[in-house]
Design an enzyme around this catalytic site. Structure first.
Site, PDB file in Angstrom:
ATOM      1  N   ASN A 177      -5.825   0.015  -2.074  1.00 55.07           N
ATOM      2  CA  ASN A 177      -5.781  -1.061  -1.518  1.00 55.07           C
ATOM      3  C   ASN A 177      -4.519  -1.430  -0.516  1.00 55.07           C
ATOM      4  O   ASN A 177      -3.560  -1.910  -1.189  1.00 55.07           O
ATOM      5  CB  ASN A 177      -5.940  -2.278  -2.539  1.00 55.07           C
ATOM      6  CG  ASN A 177      -6.362  -3.537  -1.686  1.00 55.07           C
ATOM      7  OD1 ASN A 177      -6.420  -3.506  -0.524  1.00 55.07           O
ATOM      8  ND2 ASN A 177      -6.458  -4.677  -2.537  1.00 55.07           N
TER       9      ASN A 177
ATOM     10  N   LYS B 149      -4.033  -3.421   1.687  1.00 58.18           N
ATOM     11  CA  LYS B 149      -3.670  -4.998   1.929  1.00 58.18           C
ATOM     12  C   LYS B 149      -3.130  -4.956   3.424  1.00 58.18           C
ATOM     13  O   LYS B 149      -3.666  -4.295   4.309  1.00 58.18           O
ATOM     14  CB  LYS B 149      -2.882  -5.510   0.942  1.00 58.18           C
ATOM     15  CG  LYS B 149      -3.218  -5.307  -0.605  1.00 58.18           C
ATOM     16  CD  LYS B 149      -2.566  -6.130  -1.516  1.00 58.18           C
ATOM     17  CE  LYS B 149      -2.881  -5.744  -2.995  1.00 58.18           C
ATOM     18  NZ  LYS B 149      -2.101  -6.314  -3.941  1.00 58.18           N
TER      19      LYS B 149
ATOM     20  N   HIS C 117     -11.278  -9.400  -4.714  1.00 59.03           N
ATOM     21  CA  HIS C 117     -10.086  -9.379  -4.957  1.00 59.03           C
ATOM     22  C   HIS C 117      -9.546 -10.591  -5.261  1.00 59.03           C
ATOM     23  O   HIS C 117      -9.800 -11.364  -4.861  1.00 59.03           O
ATOM     24  CB  HIS C 117      -9.323  -8.515  -3.931  1.00 59.03           C
ATOM     25  CG  HIS C 117      -7.978  -8.157  -4.424  1.00 59.03           C
ATOM     26  ND1 HIS C 117      -7.060  -8.936  -4.445  1.00 59.03           N
ATOM     27  CD2 HIS C 117      -7.488  -6.834  -4.986  1.00 59.03           C
ATOM     28  CE1 HIS C 117      -5.610  -8.528  -4.846  1.00 59.03           C
ATOM     29  NE2 HIS C 117      -6.239  -6.990  -5.080  1.00 59.03           N
TER      30      HIS C 117
ATOM     31  N   GLU D  21      -7.004 -11.805  -4.558  1.00 57.83           N
ATOM     32  CA  GLU D  21      -6.281 -12.511  -3.389  1.00 57.83           C
ATOM     33  C   GLU D  21      -7.293 -13.326  -2.336  1.00 57.83           C
ATOM     34  O   GLU D  21      -6.987 -14.375  -1.955  1.00 57.83           O
ATOM     35  CB  GLU D  21      -5.458 -11.497  -2.541  1.00 57.83           C
ATOM     36  CG  GLU D  21      -4.145 -11.096  -3.199  1.00 57.83           C
ATOM     37  CD  GLU D  21      -3.741  -9.693  -3.056  1.00 57.83           C
ATOM     38  OE1 GLU D  21      -3.992  -9.059  -2.131  1.00 57.83           O
ATOM     39  OE2 GLU D  21      -2.872  -9.287  -3.786  1.00 57.83           O
TER      40      GLU D  21
ATOM     41  N   GLU E 175      -8.177  -6.340 -12.733  1.00 60.95           N
ATOM     42  CA  GLU E 175      -7.064  -6.427 -12.023  1.00 60.95           C
ATOM     43  C   GLU E 175      -6.495  -7.695 -12.424  1.00 60.95           C
ATOM     44  O   GLU E 175      -6.465  -8.825 -11.801  1.00 60.95           O
ATOM     45  CB  GLU E 175      -6.901  -6.565 -10.534  1.00 60.95           C
ATOM     46  CG  GLU E 175      -7.463  -5.300  -9.974  1.00 60.95           C
ATOM     47  CD  GLU E 175      -6.832  -5.060  -8.657  1.00 60.95           C
ATOM     48  OE1 GLU E 175      -6.303  -3.960  -8.274  1.00 60.95           O
ATOM     49  OE2 GLU E 175      -7.198  -5.964  -7.769  1.00 60.95           O
TER      50      GLU E 175
ATOM     51  N   GLY F  35       1.333  -6.800  -8.041  1.00 62.34           N
ATOM     52  CA  GLY F  35       2.324  -6.889  -7.094  1.00 62.34           C
ATOM     53  C   GLY F  35       3.788  -7.476  -8.059  1.00 62.34           C
ATOM     54  O   GLY F  35       4.777  -7.929  -7.435  1.00 62.34           O
TER      55      GLY F  35
ATOM     56  N   SER G 146       0.119  -3.380 -10.561  1.00 62.08           N
ATOM     57  CA  SER G 146       1.626  -2.483 -10.668  1.00 62.08           C
ATOM     58  C   SER G 146       1.186  -0.983 -11.319  1.00 62.08           C
ATOM     59  O   SER G 146       1.973  -0.585 -11.953  1.00 62.08           O
ATOM     60  CB  SER G 146       2.529  -3.370 -11.451  1.00 62.08           C
ATOM     61  OG  SER G 146       2.619  -4.531 -10.864  1.00 62.08           O
TER      62      SER G 146
ATOM     63  N   GLY H  55      -1.902  -0.867  -5.142  1.00 61.54           N
ATOM     64  CA  GLY H  55      -1.498  -1.852  -4.085  1.00 61.54           C
ATOM     65  C   GLY H  55      -0.264  -1.016  -3.741  1.00 61.54           C
ATOM     66  O   GLY H  55      -0.425  -0.261  -2.865  1.00 61.54           O
ATOM     67  N   GLY H  56       0.787  -1.495  -3.883  1.00 58.92           N
ATOM     68  CA  GLY H  56       2.031  -1.052  -3.415  1.00 58.92           C
ATOM     69  C   GLY H  56       2.334   0.438  -3.239  1.00 58.92           C
ATOM     70  O   GLY H  56       2.847   0.852  -2.451  1.00 58.92           O
TER      71      GLY H  56
HETATM   72  P1  13P Z   1      -0.169  -3.711  -6.751  1.00 55.56           P
HETATM   73  O1  13P Z   1      -0.498  -2.180  -7.154  1.00 55.56           O
HETATM   74  O2  13P Z   1       0.778  -3.703  -5.624  1.00 55.56           O
HETATM   75  O3  13P Z   1       0.218  -4.565  -7.956  1.00 55.56           O
HETATM   76  O4  13P Z   1      -1.724  -4.393  -6.547  1.00 55.56           O
HETATM   77  C1  13P Z   1      -2.644  -4.122  -7.145  1.00 55.56           C
HETATM   78  C2  13P Z   1      -3.968  -4.739  -6.324  1.00 55.56           C
HETATM   79  O5  13P Z   1      -4.162  -5.737  -6.074  1.00 55.56           O
HETATM   80  C3  13P Z   1      -4.733  -3.420  -6.011  1.00 55.56           C
HETATM   81  O6  13P Z   1      -5.936  -4.112  -5.520  1.00 55.56           O
END
Ligand code: 13P
Length: 248
Positions: A10, A12, A95, A97, A167, A173, A213, A234-235
């Site tokens: 993802n 983002k 998600h 967010e 999640e 994050g 993470s 994510g990251g």
């Molecule tokens: P991180 O891997 O950066 O923690 O993000 C996870 C995420 O929100 C994937 O949708």
């Protein structure tokens, strides 16, 4: 019945179209694994160049969002037919967010899930609890309620084809991953919830990811758990580490 592993990034709101194309090139030799479904969920403006850039590889493209109408006066929104025409296969729905910053409720997310299926997109439906709910030990009930509300009216065959991502918000994050046992506990709970709502065949077929993470260092342990069929990353999806996660 063996479930095929699915590792999705993802991205983002991080990559310009130029950066996105470069990232696809960097990752190309690293994610080439025929035993794993690999998906890049990318910002809307990156979809066209990324679909072009992954041609001839094992990578599928997903969207991070869409709107529930096919067309019309919805300034700024993107429809399922637009995504499909551009070559998108998956879409992230729910998600944390989007729930938190854009006010998306379970009622609205349920409409999105139904619309995605009606259109031919595969939902990656996210659920997860806040730190407060985790500390109050209310997370299991919360996740069950999210799943039930978001899947209202969805058929067993549809559920079999979809992806659910657990999640925990406190792990997104933050560098603070859920332990493999914590992640397994909730992924099993999600599968049991599906078994209650549908039947064991459906529960055994649906693919459940962990996200929060996840990185090259912890992926193998998380993915060794029986109810964790993949990751939503994510990251670490923006770095060569993503290749290590795909092959973990
Ligand atoms: P991180 O891997 O950066 O923690 O993000 C996870 C995420 O929100 C994937 O949708």
């Amino acid at each position: 019945m063996a479930r095929r592993r699915i590792i999705a990034g993802n991205w983002k709101m991080n990559m310009t179209p130029t950066e996105a194309k470069a990232l696809v090139e960097t990752l190309k030799p690293l994610v080439n694994n025929p035993d794993v479904d690999v998906v890049y969920c990318v910002p809307a403006i990156d979809i066209v160049p990324v679909v072009e850039a992954v041609k001839g590889t094992n990578v599928e493209v997903g969207a991070e969002n869409f709107y529930i109408e096919d067309k019309g006066a919805f300034t700024g929104e993107i429809s399922a037919p637009m995504l499909l025409d551009a070559g998108v296969k998956y879409v992230i729905i729910g998600h944390s967010e989007r729930r938190e910053y854009f006010g998306e409720t379970d009622e609205f997310l349920n409409k999105k899930v139904l619309k995605a299926f009606a259109s031919g997109l595969t939902p990656i439906l996210c659920c997860g609890e806040s730190l407060e709910l985790r500390e109050r030990n209310a997370y299991k009930e919360w996740i069950g309620l999210q799943i039930k509300a978001d899947l209202e009216g969805v058929t067993a065959d549809q559920v079999k084809s979809m992806v659910i991502a657990y999640e925990p918000i406190w792990a997104i994050g933050t560098g603070k991953t859920a332990t493999a046992d914590q992640a397994q506990e909730v992924c099993a709970l999600i599968r049991n919830t599906i078994a209650e709502m549908y039947d064991t065949d459906t529960a055994e077929a649906v693919r459940i990811q962990y996200g929060g993470s996840m990185n090259a260092g912890n992926a193998a342990e998380l993915l060794s758990k029986p109810d964790i069929d993949g990751g939503l990353i994510g990251g670490a999806a923006l770095k060569p580490d993503f290749g290590q996660i795909v092959n973990a």
